[in-house]
Scaffold this motif. Structure first.
Motif, PDB file in Angstrom:
ATOM      1  N   LYS A 366       0.816  -1.208   0.000  1.00 35.90           N
ATOM      2  CA  LYS A 366       0.000   0.000   0.000  1.00 35.90           C
ATOM      3  C   LYS A 366       0.853   1.264   0.000  1.00 35.90           C
ATOM      4  CE  LYS A 366      -3.967   2.113   2.336  1.00 35.90           C
ATOM      5  NZ  LYS A 366      -5.058   1.898   3.316  1.00 35.90           N
ATOM      6  N   LYS A 367       1.936   1.263   0.769  1.00 27.65           N
ATOM      7  CA  LYS A 367       2.797   2.439   0.834  1.00 27.65           C
ATOM      8  C   LYS A 367       3.469   2.687  -0.520  1.00 27.65           C
ATOM      9  CE  LYS A 367       4.720   3.249   4.724  1.00 27.65           C
ATOM     10  NZ  LYS A 367       5.580   3.200   5.931  1.00 27.65           N
ATOM     11  N   LEU A 368       3.879   1.615  -1.218  1.00 29.98           N
ATOM     12  CA  LEU A 368       4.471   1.785  -2.544  1.00 29.98           C
ATOM     13  C   LEU A 368       3.457   2.353  -3.529  1.00 29.98           C
ATOM     14  CD1 LEU A 368       6.656  -1.440  -2.951  1.00 29.98           C
ATOM     15  CD2 LEU A 368       7.417   0.874  -2.427  1.00 29.98           C
ATOM     16  N   PHE A 369       2.222   1.851  -3.487  1.00 33.20           N
ATOM     17  CA  PHE A 369       1.175   2.402  -4.343  1.00 33.20           C
ATOM     18  C   PHE A 369       0.987   3.898  -4.072  1.00 33.20           C
ATOM     19  CE2 PHE A 369      -0.839  -1.980  -4.857  1.00 33.20           C
ATOM     20  CZ  PHE A 369      -0.719  -2.009  -6.237  1.00 33.20           C
ATOM     21  N   MET A 370       1.020   4.273  -2.801  1.00 38.39           N
ATOM     22  CA  MET A 370       0.770   5.666  -2.420  1.00 38.39           C
ATOM     23  C   MET A 370       1.907   6.567  -2.877  1.00 38.39           C
ATOM     24  SD  MET A 370      -1.881   6.928  -0.967  1.00 38.39           S
ATOM     25  CE  MET A 370      -2.134   8.645  -1.399  1.00 38.39           C
ATOM     26  N   ILE A 371       3.144   6.127  -2.695  1.00 41.22           N
ATOM     27  CA  ILE A 371       4.299   6.918  -3.151  1.00 41.22           C
ATOM     28  C   ILE A 371       4.211   7.144  -4.657  1.00 41.22           C
ATOM     29  CG2 ILE A 371       6.801   6.900  -3.462  1.00 41.22           C
ATOM     30  CD1 ILE A 371       6.970   5.326  -0.801  1.00 41.22           C
ATOM     31  N   GLY A 375       3.553  10.843  -6.317  1.00 36.14           N
ATOM     32  CA  GLY A 375       4.678  11.271  -7.147  1.00 36.14           C
ATOM     33  C   GLY A 375       4.277  11.503  -8.590  1.00 36.14           C
ATOM     34  N   MET A 376       3.458  10.612  -9.142  1.00 39.32           N
ATOM     35  CA  MET A 376       3.000  10.786 -10.527  1.00 39.32           C
ATOM     36  C   MET A 376       2.118  12.019 -10.666  1.00 39.32           C
ATOM     37  SD  MET A 376       2.273   6.970 -12.084  1.00 39.32           S
ATOM     38  CE  MET A 376       1.032   6.532 -10.868  1.00 39.32           C
ATOM     39  N   LEU A 377       1.285  12.284  -9.665  1.00 35.40           N
ATOM     40  CA  LEU A 377       0.415  13.462  -9.709  1.00 35.40           C
ATOM     41  C   LEU A 377       1.244  14.741  -9.765  1.00 35.40           C
ATOM     42  CD1 LEU A 377      -2.345  14.851  -9.518  1.00 35.40           C
ATOM     43  CD2 LEU A 377      -2.223  14.569  -7.024  1.00 35.40           C
ATOM     44  N   GLY A 411      10.142   7.559 -13.014  1.00 36.85           N
ATOM     45  CA  GLY A 411      10.931   7.239 -11.838  1.00 36.85           C
ATOM     46  C   GLY A 411      10.055   6.969 -10.619  1.00 36.85           C
ATOM     47  N   VAL A 412       9.076   7.850 -10.368  1.00 33.03           N
ATOM     48  CA  VAL A 412       8.198   7.636  -9.206  1.00 33.03           C
ATOM     49  C   VAL A 412       7.170   6.544  -9.490  1.00 33.03           C
ATOM     50  CG1 VAL A 412       8.509   9.905  -8.182  1.00 33.03           C
ATOM     51  CG2 VAL A 412       6.762   9.598  -9.944  1.00 33.03           C
ATOM     52  N   ALA A 413       6.753   6.415 -10.750  1.00 29.27           N
ATOM     53  CA  ALA A 413       5.804   5.343 -11.091  1.00 29.27           C
ATOM     54  C   ALA A 413       6.399   3.973 -10.786  1.00 29.27           C
ATOM     55  CB  ALA A 413       5.416   5.423 -12.568  1.00 29.27           C
ATOM     56  N   GLY A 414       7.737   3.875 -10.902  1.00 31.11           N
ATOM     57  CA  GLY A 414       8.411   2.606 -10.691  1.00 31.11           C
ATOM     58  C   GLY A 414       8.278   2.035  -9.290  1.00 31.11           C
ATOM     59  N   PHE A 415       7.853   2.859  -8.319  1.00 25.59           N
ATOM     60  CA  PHE A 415       7.636   2.333  -6.975  1.00 25.59           C
ATOM     61  C   PHE A 415       6.527   1.279  -6.956  1.00 25.59           C
ATOM     62  CE2 PHE A 415      10.058   6.003  -5.609  1.00 25.59           C
ATOM     63  CZ  PHE A 415      10.641   5.585  -4.425  1.00 25.59           C
ATOM     64  N   ALA A 473      -6.880  14.496 -13.220  1.00 21.75           N
ATOM     65  CA  ALA A 473      -8.075  14.123 -12.454  1.00 21.75           C
ATOM     66  C   ALA A 473      -8.043  12.650 -12.070  1.00 21.75           C
ATOM     67  CB  ALA A 473      -9.328  14.423 -13.275  1.00 21.75           C
ATOM     68  N   ILE A 474      -7.618  11.794 -12.998  1.00 20.74           N
ATOM     69  CA  ILE A 474      -7.523  10.359 -12.707  1.00 20.74           C
ATOM     70  C   ILE A 474      -6.504  10.107 -11.600  1.00 20.74           C
ATOM     71  CG2 ILE A 474      -6.767   8.131 -13.644  1.00 20.74           C
ATOM     72  CD1 ILE A 474      -8.042   8.952 -16.305  1.00 20.74           C
ATOM     73  N   LEU A 475      -5.386  10.824 -11.628  1.00 25.67           N
ATOM     74  CA  LEU A 475      -4.350  10.629 -10.611  1.00 25.67           C
ATOM     75  C   LEU A 475      -4.831  11.067  -9.227  1.00 25.67           C
ATOM     76  CD1 LEU A 475      -1.226  11.685 -12.684  1.00 25.67           C
ATOM     77  CD2 LEU A 475      -1.562   9.465 -11.588  1.00 25.67           C
ATOM     78  N   VAL A 476      -5.628  12.113  -9.155  1.00 21.41           N
ATOM     79  CA  VAL A 476      -6.211  12.518  -7.869  1.00 21.41           C
ATOM     80  C   VAL A 476      -7.117  11.401  -7.351  1.00 21.41           C
ATOM     81  CG1 VAL A 476      -7.803  14.124  -6.736  1.00 21.41           C
ATOM     82  CG2 VAL A 476      -6.066  14.994  -8.330  1.00 21.41           C
TER      83      VAL A 476
END
Length: 531
Positions: A366-371, A375-377, A411-415, A473-476
């Protein structure tokens, strides 16, 4: 006279039989305590894990196939041969592979459950190879090329419906998270090979410029189909087919170095055998099972969200239309476009391996998904702003900043992406619906890709950089869903994860064991009763 392994299997069956009373299954297992081991110092695991790249080839092949057309679009001979496809025709060329992937939904789970995990891989790879041959025959035309890509998508998802399952079900429990997350990050290896193969042939003036990269997509499937039968079959699948002796021997050989008296392997086998028997007794095996309980509805929702976000978080713009994105900021040379694409794939692979695969058991899913989501937003919002500045006044610095933001975005998506796309969806599913659930995961991912491939070119043509606000909007929405809906699965074994979704109705051991493993109190275990 029974051998030692047959006696142990018989004892487990006797224990399972006593847990059934008046048609109801009652769990009598204690939580499985997992001894920590270093895989390269463990002969059984060392041998097993050195064979795992055979299975990783499924994701690598998918990465190659999924990225190939991106490179082909930069080649004049390919454009000329197929009469400069554009608009809906180009959309069909791009999307047809994922349409084939969607169609695999109807077959992949049955192939994995009826033929075994190795049999499902073999069937898919053979279909994929047929599709590749159709695309490179001398007389190929547009219809044949589209048909070949359809078969490549169908075969790839049939194979992928089994490969990650076999990885997950063979892995030592301590290493499950890293191995299954690593599987989908190796998508980028295929994308790297595709990007640099097209870069190497981009200056060819003949049809060899595109025929060579298309033909190369057969190389990895040939290796996989030749070697996959050297791997053992899934012990969980063997138990489900009433072959407990074979299942026990697989666990003994690879998890206990051949020691049939290993208490851990005996308990591991007991948990697997017991859980599968209970699932058979208590579960409907049809597709509607996903709608019948709060836990399964929660699983289906998380699979749908993960599949959608994996493709529709802005990454699809670059994955399929990097040519248009780079042209929009002044990078028009085919050489420069393929060079940037090749470097981007290498960068994406490195960050995905370093972040998601190696942090998945330290930080949790869950923490990786959140990072990744936050980050992508942030990076995509900056990317949008720089694109707007370039569109309005042609500022070259803004154009360069867009390219930098694309690299930071990946880079951040890679988490989390693409590593957790498959591993998270597969591990939240109990064995009896795991193959079906993974088939849904791949089908919904392919559908999201089809949406990307048809909608993105229209949006870019009509709105240019303003279209990016759709993805902001999707990223939010993605960040909110991850925070409020996703469940942490770090800690428990595959069988014990069911308790996080099904609570006291789960077909495994007690709730307190799992809560201790994932570091949660009763008050913080997410409720699924109202889903």
């Amino acid at each position: 006279m029974k051998g030692p392994s047959e006696e142990i299997v018989s004892q487990v069956n006797d224990q399972n039989a006593t847990s059934v009373h008046q048609g109801k299954a009652v769990s009598r297992l204690d939580g499985l305590e997992i001894p920590e081991v270093t895989w390269y110092k463990h002969p059984g695991l060392r041998k097993l894990y050195l064979m795992m790249p055979i299975l990783f080839l499924g994701s690598t092949t998918n990465g190659y196939d999924g990225s190939l057309l991106n490179g082909l679009q930069t080649m004049d001979p390919w454009e000329e041969y197929f009469d400069y496809p554009s608009g809906s025709r180009l959309g069909l060329f791009t999307a047809i592979q994922n349409i084939g992937g969607v169609c695999a939904l109807f077959f992949s789970s049955y192939a994995a459950d009826l033929l075994g995990r190795r049999g499902g891989i073999t069937l898919g790879v053979i279909i994929l190879l047929v599709g590749t041959v159709i695309q490179v025959v001398p007389s190929v035309n547009s219809s044949m090329f589209v048909g070949g890509r359809f078969l490549v998508g169908l075969g790839s998802n049939l194979s992928q419906g089994s490969a990650p399952l076999l990885i997950m079900e063979l892995a030592y429990p301590q290493h499950r998270g890293k191995l299954t997350t690593m599987y989908n990050t190796l998508w980028y290896v295929g994308a790297i090979i595709a990007a640099w193969t097209t870069f190497g042939t981009v200056k060819y003036s003949t049809d060899a410029s595109w025929r060579v990269p298309v033909g190369v997509q057969a190389a990895m499937p040939v290796v996989q189909v030749a070697l996959v039968w050297f791997l053992p079959e899934s012990p969980r699948w063997l138990c489900s087919k009433d072959k407990p002796e074979k299942a026990f021997q697989v666990l003994v050989k690879y998890h206990a170095n051949g020691d049939e008296n290993s208490k851990f392997v005996q308990q591991e086998f007991q948990e697997i055998q017991h859980t599968i028997k209970m699932e058979k007794m208590n579960s409907n095996q049809g597709w509607l099972v996903f709608l019948k309980t709060p836990g399964n509805r929660k699983r289906l929702m998380l699979i749908a969200l993960t599949s959608f976000f994996s493709q529709c978080s802005g990454n699809g713009l670059v994955s399929y239309y990097i040519h248009d994105i780079l042209e929009s900021v002044g990078v028009e040379s085919s050489y420069n476009q393929t060079l940037i694409n090749g470097c981007l794939q290498i960068w994406s692979f490195l960050v995905a391996i370093l972040f998601s695969a190696f942090l998945v058991d330290k930080l949790g899913r869950k923490k990786l998904f959140m990072i990744a989501g936050v980050g992508m937003l942030i990076t995509f919002s900056i990317w949008t702003g720089c694109s707007a500045v370039y569109a309005q006044n042609g500022n070259k610095s803004a154009g360069s900043a867009v390219i930098a933001m694309i690299f930071l975005f990946y880079g951040v998506a890679g988490f989390a992406w693409p590593g957790l796309t498959v591993s998270y969806c597969a591990e939240i599913l109990p064995f009896n619906i795991r193959a079906k659930g993974l088939a849904i995961n791949f089908a919904l991912t392919a559908l999201a890709s089809v949406f990307n491939q048809y909608v993105n070119p229209i949006g870019l043509d009509h709105l240019a950089w303003k279209f990016y606000f759709v993805y902001i909007a999707i990223l939010v929405l993605e960040c909110l869903c991850i925070w409020f809906l996703y469940i942490e699965t770090r800690g428990p074994t595959l069988e014990e994860i069911a308790l996080l979704f099904d609570k006291d109705k789960a077909n495994v051991a007690g709730k307190d064991i799992v809560e201790k493993k994932v570091g949660l109190s009763v008050a913080h275990v997410e409720s699924v009763e109202n889903v």
